[in-house]
Design a protein around this motif. Sequence first.
Motif: not given
Length: 124
Positions: A92-112
């Motif tokens: 697969a293509v692996y991507r990192c994502a950052a969220t302003s929350k302490e812990v990110g949820l598995p939902s992609p929509g949570e990420y900034d």
Amino acid sequence: QVQLVESGGGLVQAGGSLRLSCAASGRTFSSYGMTWFRQAPGKEREFVAGISRSSDYTYYAPSVKGRFTISRDNAKNTVYLDLNNLKPEDTAVYRCAATSKEVGLPSPGEYDYWGQGTQVTVSS
């Protein structure tokens, strides 16, 4: 604004290992929960692993638990994903994502912020 750049992908045989890195710009990296996602051709984006701001919490998708390890080095503004005992279905293509929350949820929509991704291909 945070920019994320992944590296470390490649072609590996089944059973092999890789280390993915995600380097972040900016001075506030430690303020973000970080997560790795992956997306295979024709499939939806899939949560892989997440880590809290200070590495207190890590969590994994059942399909990778025990084989992958997420870690971060806030001094280096980098989050890592160690992939061990790789299987063809990990391709697969692996991507990192950052969220302003302490812990990110598995939902992609949570990420900034998202990186562009790095390709991992596992041959059988």
